[in-house]
Design a protein around this motif. Structure first.
Motif, short mmCIF file in Angstrom:
data_model
loop_
_atom_site.label_atom_id
_atom_site.label_comp_id
_atom_site.label_asym_id
_atom_site.label_seq_id
_atom_site.Cartn_x
_atom_site.Cartn_y
_atom_site.Cartn_z
N ASN A 129 47.51 32.50 51.94
CA ASN A 129 46.70 30.97 51.59
C ASN A 129 46.35 30.95 50.19
O ASN A 129 45.43 30.25 49.87
CB ASN A 129 45.99 30.37 52.70
N ALA A 130 47.24 31.36 49.39
CA ALA A 130 46.88 31.46 47.94
C ALA A 130 46.56 29.91 47.33
O ALA A 130 45.94 30.05 46.41
CB ALA A 130 47.58 32.45 47.11
N ASN A 131 47.34 29.11 47.81
CA ASN A 131 47.18 27.81 47.14
C ASN A 131 46.38 26.80 47.81
O ASN A 131 46.50 25.61 47.89
CB ASN A 131 48.34 27.32 47.00
N THR A 132 45.28 27.29 48.48
CA THR A 132 44.34 26.52 49.34
C THR A 132 42.94 27.11 48.70
O THR A 132 42.78 28.04 48.16
CB THR A 132 44.45 26.65 50.81
N ARG A 133 41.91 26.18 49.00
CA ARG A 133 40.61 26.64 48.90
C ARG A 133 40.11 28.04 49.38
O ARG A 133 39.14 28.72 48.87
CB ARG A 133 39.47 25.35 49.08
N THR A 134 40.60 28.19 50.58
CA THR A 134 40.15 29.40 51.33
C THR A 134 41.51 30.50 51.47
O THR A 134 42.46 30.15 52.14
CB THR A 134 39.80 29.10 52.99
N ALA A 135 41.40 31.46 50.55
CA ALA A 135 42.44 32.42 50.70
C ALA A 135 41.80 33.86 51.24
O ALA A 135 40.40 33.68 51.36
CB ALA A 135 42.85 32.65 49.49
N SER A 136 42.50 34.74 51.80
CA SER A 136 42.04 35.90 52.43
C SER A 136 42.93 37.11 51.89
O SER A 136 44.11 36.95 51.64
CB SER A 136 41.70 35.79 53.77
N PHE A 137 42.46 38.39 52.10
CA PHE A 137 43.46 39.57 51.84
C PHE A 137 42.62 40.52 52.69
O PHE A 137 41.38 40.55 53.10
CB PHE A 137 43.27 40.05 50.43
N THR A 138 43.55 41.71 52.68
CA THR A 138 43.00 42.98 53.53
C THR A 138 42.50 43.62 52.33
O THR A 138 43.42 44.12 51.43
CB THR A 138 44.05 43.59 54.25
N ALA A 139 41.24 44.23 52.45
CA ALA A 139 40.76 45.26 51.59
C ALA A 139 41.40 46.52 51.58
O ALA A 139 41.82 46.90 52.40
CB ALA A 139 39.37 45.60 51.58
N PRO A 140 42.30 46.86 50.15
CA PRO A 140 42.90 48.01 50.07
C PRO A 140 42.01 49.08 50.15
O PRO A 140 41.21 49.27 49.99
CB PRO A 140 43.57 47.78 48.68
N ALA A 141 43.18 50.40 50.47
CA ALA A 141 42.72 51.46 50.58
C ALA A 141 42.35 52.09 49.14
O ALA A 141 42.73 51.95 48.12
CB ALA A 141 43.72 52.65 51.14
N VAL A 142 41.12 52.62 48.85
CA VAL A 142 40.45 53.32 47.48
C VAL A 142 39.81 54.56 47.92
O VAL A 142 39.20 54.95 48.89
CB VAL A 142 39.58 52.16 47.00
N SER A 143 39.78 55.29 46.75
CA SER A 143 39.22 56.53 46.98
C SER A 143 37.86 56.51 46.54
O SER A 143 36.86 57.45 46.70
CB SER A 143 39.92 57.72 46.06
N ALA A 144 37.51 55.51 45.81
CA ALA A 144 35.74 55.25 45.19
C ALA A 144 35.96 53.67 45.01
O ALA A 144 36.64 53.13 45.16
CB ALA A 144 35.72 56.00 43.95
N ALA A 145 34.38 53.45 44.93
CA ALA A 145 34.13 52.04 44.71
C ALA A 145 35.07 51.43 43.70
O ALA A 145 34.93 51.74 42.56
CB ALA A 145 32.76 51.84 44.67
N THR A 146 35.63 50.28 43.85
CA THR A 146 36.63 49.78 43.01
C THR A 146 36.45 48.29 42.96
O THR A 146 36.65 47.62 43.87
CB THR A 146 38.08 50.13 43.34
N PRO A 147 36.31 47.73 41.69
CA PRO A 147 36.41 46.31 41.66
C PRO A 147 37.53 45.52 41.56
O PRO A 147 38.75 46.00 40.91
CB PRO A 147 35.39 46.00 40.31
N LEU A 148 37.59 44.46 42.28
CA LEU A 148 38.87 43.45 42.32
C LEU A 148 38.34 42.29 41.95
O LEU A 148 37.43 41.62 42.32
CB LEU A 148 39.50 43.37 43.65
N VAL A 149 39.14 41.78 40.96
CA VAL A 149 38.50 40.18 40.29
C VAL A 149 39.65 39.25 40.75
O VAL A 149 40.83 39.63 40.57
CB VAL A 149 38.49 40.25 38.85
N PHE A 150 39.15 38.14 41.01
CA PHE A 150 40.03 37.07 41.69
C PHE A 150 39.58 35.74 41.01
O PHE A 150 38.40 35.47 40.53
CB PHE A 150 39.99 36.73 42.96
N ARG A 151 40.58 35.03 40.52
CA ARG A 151 40.34 33.63 39.72
C ARG A 151 40.98 32.60 40.50
O ARG A 151 42.06 32.36 41.14
CB ARG A 151 41.08 33.68 38.49
N PHE A 152 39.76 31.58 40.55
CA PHE A 152 40.12 30.12 41.27
C PHE A 152 40.21 29.21 40.21
O PHE A 152 39.50 28.77 39.31
CB PHE A 152 39.04 30.05 42.16
N THR A 153 41.51 28.52 40.33
CA THR A 153 41.84 27.47 39.50
C THR A 153 42.03 26.17 40.06
O THR A 153 42.61 26.15 41.18
CB THR A 153 43.28 28.00 38.67
N GLY A 154 41.22 25.09 39.57
CA GLY A 154 41.84 23.77 39.76
C GLY A 154 42.20 22.92 38.95
O GLY A 154 42.02 23.05 37.61
#
Length: 826
Positions: A112-137
């Motif tokens: 649902n990336a083209n809506t106000r409410t999107a979701s994803f499954t947190a990926p497998a990582v070996s250490a704490a890893t930042p993911l950055v997401f951008r919301f555009t209107g």
């Protein structure tokens, strides 16, 4: 004077009397609208974990070169791998469209990336890893505003409260999980077979679920039809073994005999209740179910035609009255663990097949007279001694059709006046069993193939290595009996990724499984080991060997136990299931227990022999609770001929001595006994990805059943060598001794009890959908110590509450799902 009628003008006269909007008016309106939008279009981002909304802050700032719009960014958040993360953006009514995009970090799929409410499954990582997401209107005139939010993902954890040990008559799972009973003993697999009465009167088990559900794999299907879809997670084929039977419950009042002979109807029911099921399963709106009328359903029984492939095909020791050229056979039996081949087939393992054969006294003399004394050595080494009656007395049946040999084939006694090559009787029938059998689940007309290059033994299962293009794959196997060995087969053919999707799947099996090298493991005291080749004319495996003169490579494979003895392999404490860590390729093998292990016969890889007092007054001796060993191939390649090893975990009650018995420091949340099934989550979902995939451990125990029913645990294991060495003192009635072993890091909270089964059961068999959201588990022989007059378990009828009257227990497949729809276990 100038005439006004002819006065010059430069166009500064309004002659347009229409109502169309002037440019100046448009400019004014646009400016006014920009002023409204300034600070009015916002993009707040939040993350939702487990239903908790993390509120955003209101830190304003210009992020665009154009100054007409300002935005706000949401606060940062955290989650563990495998969790569902929800991103919530906010925008003013003037935004005509909105969209979420990922700016940085491991790539994820946004729903649902083209809506106000999107979701994803947190990926497998070996250490704490930042993911950055951008919301555009975006406004109707093309102006945009953006805001970023950061979600920091940490490695997966076992996110459930450990199930308490118990002796209840139901399957207990953690809070937040649901158990559905899917496929039970006797369930019909076509439209013409009636529902199971469960009172001993049922017949036609060739069209019903067999008994003692065991090893199991899921094969995805396309939305419609019979096409394979490796990622299909809502429809698929479940293929499972039926290892054995609880014979007392199959008949009205248990087994009967008339003048020492078994009735034909009872015997055929027992035979057909063995083997393999292939059934279609689907996920409905509320639960999983099996499709009784699916055209893909079938049973493979001890009477199903089979083909032999590989080096032993056509060998004289396979010739019988049924297959005079030694290329064909009938059926598979005592199928325990399994393997899922990367090209979409199912491999089933023939384990305790030897017990089904009758061998009368005097047979050895007949074989010797025929010049086949080697056959006596072989039969003895595989446990078929003279004087055996054979399990369940099937050979006592006198069939109505005198030409029917489905009962007679279980009599391995050589007939003195028959053809000495074995083509007139069934003296060679035992050599047709003890193999890995490959089945194409998608093709109901395909003939299963016995893969003889992998050797003949009490096969517990077969587990492929990681498949790496250009590298020859390995297939790991255990021989489940006391003081037997761990094996691997390395194909002659390097892996080609294109073969994973080939249409002729059994032909791909021919390519990788019919030619290669069979090895057996030798464990050294220093934590190293070698794979010893079992090759004719190498070392002691020659025609001149005094213990067993081998005729050729096929003879070595038929008698790989004898070959392993001669090359000096390490006898182990009942090697059972094998599993390969998809992250690093390390191989795990469960060593269930060994009552014959004494202090004098311990070694580094099998270091315990102790007395085990129980609360019910019984006392066990030897390696009572078993352990799990793991190997790391040199160079992390399946082609290696050497490895390092340690012991991942020792089974033990939490109250036992931590210096000499409970060497892994187990507590009430994770103590276990007699490990059996072992399996890693699939690399197609987060639970099987990253540096620390989830491993599942199942038990088949009689030593700890005074405290708890059998169980299944989840683990996030470490790596070979993450612990240290330890010297222990062993004491039994046979004496005292010490052994130094290599102990893995104590598992602690990375090992938890996930499930406890019903009374008198074994937990065995496990697989999942590719998305990891449905876990299939088999419950074998509940109430096995009872009979129709003394029913000791009513499961699965008891799963939804105690039935009004006792119900005969039934082995069954269950499916476990999270109530929130998430990944199982993490």
């Amino acid at each position: 004077m100038t005439d006004s009628l002819f006065t010059y003008d430069d166009g500064d006269i309004d002659t347009n009397r229409t109502a169309n909007t002037h440019l100046n008016d448009l400019i004014g309106q646009r400016y006014s609208r920009r002023q409204t939008l300034r600070g009015g279009l916002t993009a707040m981002t939040t993350a939702v974990f487990g239903g908790v909304l993390l509120a955003g802050c209101d830190d304003e700032g210009d992020l665009l070169t154009r100054d007409s719009v300002t935005v706000s960014a949401g606060q940062t958040a955290t989650a563990n791998a495998g969790k569902t993360v929800t991103l919530q953006g906010t925008a003013s009514d003037t935004a005509q469209s909105v969209a979420w995009t990922q700016v940085s970090g491991p790539a994820v799929t946004l729903a649902n990336a083209n809506t106000r409410t999107a979701s994803f499954t947190a990926p497998a990582v070996s250490a704490a890893t930042p993911l950055v997401f951008r919301f555009t209107g975006t406004t109707g005139v093309g102006d945009t505003a953006t805001a970023d939010t950061t979600v920091t993902i940490s490695p997966a954890t076992l996110d459930f409260t450990a199930v308490a040990k118990n002796r209840n008559d139901l399957v207990t799972v953690p809070a937040g999980y649901t158990v559905t009973v899917l496929y039970r003993l006797g369930d019909p697999i076509n439209a013409n077979t009636p529902a199971y009465a469960n009172n001993g009167t049922d017949t036609n088990f060739g069209a019903r679920a067999g008994d003692h559900h065991d090893g199991m794999s899921f094969f995805g299907l396309a939305a419609t039809g019979a096409a394979r879809d490796p990622s299909g997670s809502t429809r698929g084929l479940l293929v499972l073994n039926h290892e054995n039977i609880t014979e007392s419950y199959l008949h009205v009042n248990g087994q009967t005999r008339v003048n020492g002979a078994r009735p034909e109807a009872e015997a055929i029911k027992e035979i057909e209740a063995h083997g393999v099921s292939v059934i279609e399963v689907t996920r409905g709106a509320s639960a999983w179910s099996y499709v009784q009328t699916s055209a893909l359903n079938r049973r493979i029984t001890p009477n199903t035609p089979m083909a032999f492939n590989g080096p032993v095909k056509g060998h004289p020791m396979l010739r019988t009255a049924y297959s005079k050229d030694g290329t064909q056979g009938r059926g598979t039996i005592n199928n325990c663990a399994n393997g899922t081949m990367p090209w979409g087939t199912y491999a089933t393992a023939e384990e305790n097949w030897a017990g089904y054969f009758r061998r009368d006294r005097g047979d050895a003399a007949v074989r010797t007279a025929a010049g086949k004394a080697n056959e006596n050595t072989s039969l003895s080494r595989y446990g078929i001694s003279e004087g055996r009656a054979g399990n369940y007395g099937w050979t006592t049946v006198t069939p109505a059709d005198s030409s029917n040999t489905v009962f007679r084939k279980w009599n391995a006694t050589a007939v003195a006046d028959a053809a000495p090559d074995g083509t007139a009787d069934f003296r060679h029938e035992p050599f047709q069993y003890g193999w890995i059998v490959e089945i194409d689940p998608y093709n109901v007309n395909s003939v299963p193939r016995k893969r003889t290059a992998l050797g003949r033994m009490n096969h517990e299962g077969v587990e492929p290595s990681r498949m790496i293009a250009g590298v020859k794959p390995a297939f790991y196997m255990g021989d489940d009996a006391q003081n037997e060995y761990i094996y691997k087969f390395v194909s002659n053919t390097a892996w080609s990724a294109a073969d994973a999707n080939a249409a002729d799947r059994l032909a791909i099996g021919d390519k990788y499984l019919d030619a290669g090298a069979l090895y057996v493991a030798k464990m050294n005291a220093d934590g190293t080991g070698q794979w010893l080749p079992l090759v004719f004319n190498q070392g002691p495996l020659t025609s001149g060997n005094a213990t067993y003169p081998f005729a050729d490579q096929a003879d070595v494979l038929i008698n790989c136990r004898i070959a392993a003895d001669l090359v000096g392999a390490t006898p182990m404490d009942r090697p059972e299931w094998t599993a390969v860590n998809p992250a690093n390729g390390e191989m795990y093998c469960t060593l269930t227990n060994n009552s014959s292990r004494t202090p004098a016969r311990t070694d580094a890889a099998n270091p315990r022999a102790y007395l085990d007092p129980r609360t019910d007054g019984r006392t066990g001796s030897g390696n009572v609770n078993g352990h799990v060993i793991r190997l790391r191939e040199n160079g992390d390649t399946s082609e290696a001929t050497a490895f390092t090893w340690d012991i991942y975990a020792f089974g033990a009650g939490s109250d036992l001595n931590k210096d000499n018995i409970n060497l892994s420091g187990l507590d009430d949340t994770n103590d276990f006994s007699s490990p059996d099934g072992i399996w890693f989550s699939l690399p197609s979902n987060v639970a099987g990805q990253g540096a620390s995939p989830v491993m599942w451990l199942q038990t088949d125990d009689g030593a700890y059943t005074d405290v708890t029913n059998n169980q299944m645990l989840a683990a996030i294991p470490g790596r070979v060598g993450d612990g240290g060495t330890k010297t222990i003192t062993n004491t039994t009635a046979a004496g005292t001794g010490t052994a130094t072993t290599r102990v893995g890091k104590a598992p602690g909270a990375t090992l938890k009890r996930f499930l406890v089964g019903p009374k008198e059961c074994e937990i065995t068999g496990i697989t999942s959908t590719p998305d990891g959201k449905a876990l299939f588990v088999n419950i074998q022989h509940p109430g096995e110590n009872g009979d129709p007059a003394n029913i000791t378990s009513s499961w699965p009828a008891s799963q939804t509450g105690t039935p009004a009257t006792a119900s005969r227990p039934r082995s069954a497949t269950i499916v476990i799902t999270r109530t929130d729809g998430g990944l199982v276990g993490i």
